[in-house]
Motif scaffolding. Structure first.
Motif, mmCIF file in Angstrom:
data_model
loop_
_atom_site.group_PDB
_atom_site.id
_atom_site.type_symbol
_atom_site.label_atom_id
_atom_site.label_comp_id
_atom_site.label_asym_id
_atom_site.label_seq_id
_atom_site.Cartn_x
_atom_site.Cartn_y
_atom_site.Cartn_z
ATOM 1 N N LYS A 8 6.115 13.930 12.292
ATOM 2 C CA LYS A 8 6.030 12.616 11.679
ATOM 3 C C LYS A 8 4.566 12.203 11.674
ATOM 4 O O LYS A 8 3.927 12.129 12.717
ATOM 5 N N LYS A 9 4.078 11.940 10.481
ATOM 6 C CA LYS A 9 2.672 11.568 10.344
ATOM 7 C C LYS A 9 2.519 10.061 10.545
ATOM 8 O O LYS A 9 3.347 9.269 10.088
ATOM 9 N N ILE A 10 1.461 9.697 11.181
ATOM 10 C CA ILE A 10 1.214 8.283 11.452
ATOM 11 C C ILE A 10 0.862 7.533 10.163
ATOM 12 O O ILE A 10 1.106 6.340 10.029
ATOM 13 N N TYR A 11 0.317 8.233 9.194
ATOM 14 C CA TYR A 11 -0.070 7.601 7.938
ATOM 15 C C TYR A 11 1.152 7.139 7.148
ATOM 16 O O TYR A 11 1.091 6.153 6.429
ATOM 17 N N GLY A 12 2.241 7.813 7.266
ATOM 18 C CA GLY A 12 3.465 7.430 6.564
ATOM 19 C C GLY A 12 4.004 6.090 7.035
ATOM 20 O O GLY A 12 4.590 5.344 6.250
ATOM 21 N N ARG A 13 3.812 5.792 8.277
ATOM 22 C CA ARG A 13 4.265 4.507 8.806
ATOM 23 C C ARG A 13 3.390 3.353 8.344
ATOM 24 O O ARG A 13 3.825 2.220 8.324
ATOM 25 N N LEU A 14 2.152 3.609 8.008
ATOM 26 C CA LEU A 14 1.209 2.546 7.651
ATOM 27 C C LEU A 14 1.172 2.229 6.156
ATOM 28 O O LEU A 14 0.540 1.259 5.766
ATOM 29 N N VAL A 15 1.832 2.999 5.339
ATOM 30 C CA VAL A 15 1.763 2.796 3.895
ATOM 31 C C VAL A 15 2.416 1.471 3.503
ATOM 32 O O VAL A 15 1.822 0.650 2.794
ATOM 33 N N LEU A 16 3.625 1.223 3.923
ATOM 34 C CA LEU A 16 4.335 -0.001 3.541
ATOM 35 C C LEU A 16 3.645 -1.255 4.084
ATOM 36 O O LEU A 16 3.442 -2.210 3.311
ATOM 37 N N PRO A 17 3.230 -1.300 5.350
ATOM 38 C CA PRO A 17 2.501 -2.491 5.797
ATOM 39 C C PRO A 17 1.165 -2.691 5.067
ATOM 40 O O PRO A 17 0.776 -3.819 4.782
ATOM 41 N N ALA A 18 0.487 -1.604 4.747
ATOM 42 C CA ALA A 18 -0.785 -1.726 4.021
ATOM 43 C C ALA A 18 -0.562 -2.283 2.624
ATOM 44 O O ALA A 18 -1.328 -3.142 2.149
ATOM 45 N N VAL A 19 0.474 -1.834 1.953
ATOM 46 C CA VAL A 19 0.800 -2.361 0.611
ATOM 47 C C VAL A 19 1.178 -3.841 0.715
ATOM 48 O O VAL A 19 0.767 -4.661 -0.117
ATOM 49 N N ALA A 20 1.950 -4.212 1.722
ATOM 50 C CA ALA A 20 2.356 -5.607 1.907
ATOM 51 C C ALA A 20 1.146 -6.496 2.187
ATOM 52 O O ALA A 20 1.035 -7.596 1.637
ATOM 53 N N VAL A 21 0.224 -6.030 3.034
ATOM 54 C CA VAL A 21 -0.982 -6.811 3.331
ATOM 55 C C VAL A 21 -1.840 -6.963 2.079
ATOM 56 O O VAL A 21 -2.365 -8.045 1.797
ATOM 57 N N ALA A 22 -1.989 -5.899 1.299
ATOM 58 C CA ALA A 22 -2.770 -5.978 0.064
ATOM 59 C C ALA A 22 -2.129 -6.962 -0.914
ATOM 60 O O ALA A 22 -2.810 -7.770 -1.549
ATOM 61 N N PHE A 23 -0.805 -6.902 -1.048
ATOM 62 C CA PHE A 23 -0.067 -7.786 -1.947
ATOM 63 C C PHE A 23 -0.252 -9.252 -1.528
ATOM 64 O O PHE A 23 -0.575 -10.114 -2.344
ATOM 65 N N LEU A 24 -0.051 -9.536 -0.250
ATOM 66 C CA LEU A 24 -0.190 -10.906 0.241
ATOM 67 C C LEU A 24 -1.636 -11.394 0.174
ATOM 68 O O LEU A 24 -1.883 -12.567 -0.116
ATOM 69 N N SER A 25 -2.586 -10.520 0.423
ATOM 70 C CA SER A 25 -3.998 -10.907 0.341
ATOM 71 C C SER A 25 -4.381 -11.270 -1.088
ATOM 72 O O SER A 25 -5.085 -12.258 -1.318
#
Length: 105
Positions: A8-25
């Motif tokens: 399990k790659k750590i980057y896969g877990r961060l994709v959805l939160p990163a997209v959500a933060v970008a969207f909200l920002s």
């Protein structure tokens, strides 16, 4: 039967939160700084207050002018008002008079 096991790659877990933060920002920034944001609303309110003050001044000037027109109407012609307006328009006075001009504008 061979089975592949993926780590399990750590980057896969961060994709959805990163997209959500970008969207909200993105939408958060434009809700404050955009064409219809908070700062634009404050600027619009400032312009509205300036125009309201200008409107109040124009209404006052109009009432003064309407009063002058009523005094100069045919039914109640006042000689003092006519004399005052003529002297003001022609910029004339007698030598023994003191003239104080009251500007309506």
């Amino acid at each position: 039967m061979w089975t592949r096991h993926y780590k399990k790659k750590i980057y896969g877990r961060l994709v959805l939160p990163a997209v959500a933060v970008a969207f909200l920002s993105y939408f958060g920034y434009h809700s404050i700084h955009g064409d219809y944001g908070l700062r634009a609303g404050q600027a619009l309110e400032k312009v509205r207050l300036e125009r309201a003050a200008e409107l109040a001044e124009l209404v006052h000037r109009r009432t003064v002018l309407e009063k002058d027109v009523r005094l100069l109407s045919d039914g109640s012609l006042d000689e003092d008002i006519i004399d005052e307006k003529a002297r003001y328009q022609l910029n004339m006075s007698r030598a023994d008079e003191i003239v104080i001009f009251k500007s309506y504008f």
